[in-house]
Design an enzyme around this catalytic site. Structure first.
Site, PDB file in Angstrom:
ATOM      1  N   ASN A 240       6.708   6.174  -2.657  1.00  0.00           N
ATOM      2  CA  ASN A 240       7.897   5.358  -2.940  1.00  0.00           C
ATOM      3  C   ASN A 240       8.726   6.121  -3.976  1.00  0.00           C
ATOM      4  O   ASN A 240       8.401   6.104  -5.159  1.00  0.00           O
ATOM      5  CB  ASN A 240       7.450   3.984  -3.474  1.00  0.00           C
ATOM      6  CG  ASN A 240       8.625   3.097  -3.837  1.00  0.00           C
ATOM      7  OD1 ASN A 240       9.780   3.428  -3.554  1.00  0.00           O
ATOM      8  ND2 ASN A 240       8.335   1.972  -4.464  1.00  0.00           N
TER       9      ASN A 240
ATOM     10  N   LYS B  40      11.587   5.490  -4.971  1.00  0.00           N
ATOM     11  CA  LYS B  40      12.470   4.593  -5.739  1.00  0.00           C
ATOM     12  C   LYS B  40      13.859   5.229  -5.859  1.00  0.00           C
ATOM     13  O   LYS B  40      14.306   5.904  -4.933  1.00  0.00           O
ATOM     14  CB  LYS B  40      11.849   4.262  -7.098  1.00  0.00           C
ATOM     15  CG  LYS B  40      10.404   3.756  -6.957  1.00  0.00           C
ATOM     16  CD  LYS B  40       9.821   3.176  -8.209  1.00  0.00           C
ATOM     17  CE  LYS B  40       8.402   2.703  -7.933  1.00  0.00           C
ATOM     18  NZ  LYS B  40       7.765   2.040  -9.070  1.00  0.00           N
TER      19      LYS B  40
ATOM     20  N   HIS C  47       9.025  -5.345  -2.821  1.00  0.00           N
ATOM     21  CA  HIS C  47       8.502  -4.608  -3.969  1.00  0.00           C
ATOM     22  C   HIS C  47       8.762  -5.435  -5.236  1.00  0.00           C
ATOM     23  O   HIS C  47       9.791  -6.107  -5.343  1.00  0.00           O
ATOM     24  CB  HIS C  47       9.175  -3.232  -4.072  1.00  0.00           C
ATOM     25  CG  HIS C  47       8.504  -2.372  -5.097  1.00  0.00           C
ATOM     26  ND1 HIS C  47       8.769  -2.481  -6.438  1.00  0.00           N
ATOM     27  CD2 HIS C  47       7.560  -1.406  -4.968  1.00  0.00           C
ATOM     28  CE1 HIS C  47       8.007  -1.616  -7.100  1.00  0.00           C
ATOM     29  NE2 HIS C  47       7.268  -0.958  -6.233  1.00  0.00           N
TER      30      HIS C  47
ATOM     31  N   GLU D 208       9.796  -4.695  -8.035  1.00  0.00           N
ATOM     32  CA  GLU D 208      11.079  -4.409  -8.707  1.00  0.00           C
ATOM     33  C   GLU D 208      12.221  -5.161  -8.028  1.00  0.00           C
ATOM     34  O   GLU D 208      13.164  -5.608  -8.683  1.00  0.00           O
ATOM     35  CB  GLU D 208      11.324  -2.884  -8.714  1.00  0.00           C
ATOM     36  CG  GLU D 208      10.403  -2.188  -9.714  1.00  0.00           C
ATOM     37  CD  GLU D 208      10.029  -0.764  -9.360  1.00  0.00           C
ATOM     38  OE1 GLU D 208      10.685  -0.146  -8.499  1.00  0.00           O
ATOM     39  OE2 GLU D 208       9.045  -0.266  -9.942  1.00  0.00           O
TER      40      GLU D 208
ATOM     41  N   GLU E  94       0.055  -4.584  -5.396  1.00  0.00           N
ATOM     42  CA  GLU E  94       0.513  -3.830  -6.556  1.00  0.00           C
ATOM     43  C   GLU E  94       0.568  -4.745  -7.784  1.00  0.00           C
ATOM     44  O   GLU E  94       1.566  -5.458  -7.990  1.00  0.00           O
ATOM     45  CB  GLU E  94       1.913  -3.268  -6.308  1.00  0.00           C
ATOM     46  CG  GLU E  94       1.997  -2.348  -5.112  1.00  0.00           C
ATOM     47  CD  GLU E  94       3.170  -1.377  -5.227  1.00  0.00           C
ATOM     48  OE1 GLU E  94       2.926  -0.169  -5.201  1.00  0.00           O
ATOM     49  OE2 GLU E  94       4.318  -1.832  -5.379  1.00  0.00           O
TER      50      GLU E  94
ATOM     51  N   GLY F 204       3.912   1.943 -12.896  1.00  0.00           N
ATOM     52  CA  GLY F 204       4.677   2.801 -13.801  1.00  0.00           C
ATOM     53  C   GLY F 204       4.201   2.751 -15.243  1.00  0.00           C
ATOM     54  O   GLY F 204       4.865   3.254 -16.140  1.00  0.00           O
TER      55      GLY F 204
ATOM     56  N   SER G 191       0.262   3.133 -10.550  1.00  0.00           N
ATOM     57  CA  SER G 191      -0.247   4.305 -11.265  1.00  0.00           C
ATOM     58  C   SER G 191      -1.354   5.055 -10.514  1.00  0.00           C
ATOM     59  O   SER G 191      -2.297   5.570 -11.124  1.00  0.00           O
ATOM     60  CB  SER G 191      -0.705   3.927 -12.670  1.00  0.00           C
ATOM     61  OG  SER G 191       0.381   3.389 -13.413  1.00  0.00           O
TER      62      SER G 191
HETATM   63  P1  PGA Z   1       3.766   3.875  -9.717  1.00  0.00           P
HETATM   64  O1  PGA Z   1       4.624   2.917  -8.769  1.00  0.00           O
HETATM   65  O2  PGA Z   1       2.860   4.670  -8.835  1.00  0.00           O
HETATM   66  O3  PGA Z   1       4.776   4.718 -10.433  1.00  0.00           O
HETATM   67  O4  PGA Z   1       2.998   2.989 -10.655  1.00  0.00           O
HETATM   68  C1  PGA Z   1       4.040   2.294  -7.658  1.00  0.00           C
HETATM   69  C2  PGA Z   1       5.054   1.424  -6.967  1.00  0.00           C
HETATM   70  O5  PGA Z   1       5.851   0.788  -7.658  1.00  0.00           O
HETATM   71  O6  PGA Z   1       5.103   1.363  -5.724  1.00  0.00           O
END
Ligand code: PGA
Length: 257
Positions: free
Chosen positions: A13, A15, A101, A103, A173, A179, A219
């Protein structure tokens, strides 16, 4: 271990990162490792809308590498300036989209009902949804993560008939792990993945639940992927930060069961 029938998936992803040139260079670097995923494995790169066509073309000769959108709008078409529909994504030859997601849920106020509409549109236009769920820290601390996640599944997916759920992709997630560098332990991931599969089995039957790929996100890195993916109900990962590093993401691909 008994042979696993469901797909094992490494999904990147990106982003809102990278320019087109940087994205192409990243794909070039990734492919230069020459990793050939196995028959039951799939690599999916969820890239920003403007790069879908270009990245799709770079992956054209790679059967097990494919692109995905990161989002679609929850209305079919019309006066929604700046939005992108499921039909548009299908019309450019892309077959996947991330939906829900955390976010999007947090910054764009996407709720379970809206996500149910997105799931319907993605299926109507033959896009495989990568449906995200997962609890915030406060819910984890109060110990209500199972109830919270099953509610997300119930409100956005459980209107679907059984045949639509076969081979579905869900990404668990936990928001507190995204993150943050704070990965869920492999035991915590397995516990939630097994729970999700149980909730699916109660609604759709064990056989269908066994076909659903449940990815872990939060992560995931080259250094922890193998341990996470070795868990029986963890069918790969949805990877943000580490997917922007070709060597790290290649290690993650090679960590799939
Ligand atoms: P990350 O993000 O691996 O940076 O923690 C995962 C995601 O949001 O899909």
């Amino acid at each position: 271990m008994a042979s696993i029938k469901r797909k094992q998936i490494a999904a990147a992803n990106w982003k809102m990162n990278l320019t087109l040139d940087q994205g192409k260079a990243l794909v070039g670097d990734l492919l230069s490792f020459g990793t050939e995923p196995g028959e039951q494995q799939q690599v999916i790169l969820a890239v920003p809308f403007p790069y879908l066509l270009a990245v799709n073309e770079l992956l054209a000769s790679k059967e097990r590498y494919t692109v995905s959108a990161q989002n679609i709008y929850y209305q079919k078409s019309g006066a929604y300036t700046g939005e992108v529909s499921a039909e548009m994504i299908r019309s450019i030859g892309v077959g996947y989209t991330i939906i829900g997601h955390s976010e999007r849920r947090e910054y764009f106020s996407e709720n379970n009902e809206m996500l149910a509409a997105k799931v319907d549109l993605s299926l109507e236009y033959d896009l495989v949804p990568i449906f995200c769920c997962g609890e915030p820290l406060s819910i984890r601390e109060s110990g209500n993560q199972e109830e919270y996640v099953s509610n997300q599944l119930k409100e956005s997916l459980f209107h679907l008939p059984e045949e639509k759920m076969a081979n579905f992709i869900i990404a668990y997630e936990p928001i507190w792990a995204i993150g943050t560098g704070k990965t869920a332990s492999s035991e915590q991931a397995q516990e939630m993945h097994a729970w999700i599969r149980k909730v699916l089995a109660e609604k759709y039957g064990e056989e269908t639940a066994q076909t659903v790929s449940i990815l872990y996100g939060g992560s995931v890195k080259g250094s922890n992927a193998k341990e996470l993916f070795s868990q029986p109900d963890v069918d790969g990962g949805l990877v943000g930060g580490a997917s922007l590093n070709a060597a790290d993401f290649d290690t993650i691909i090679r960590s799939l069961k």
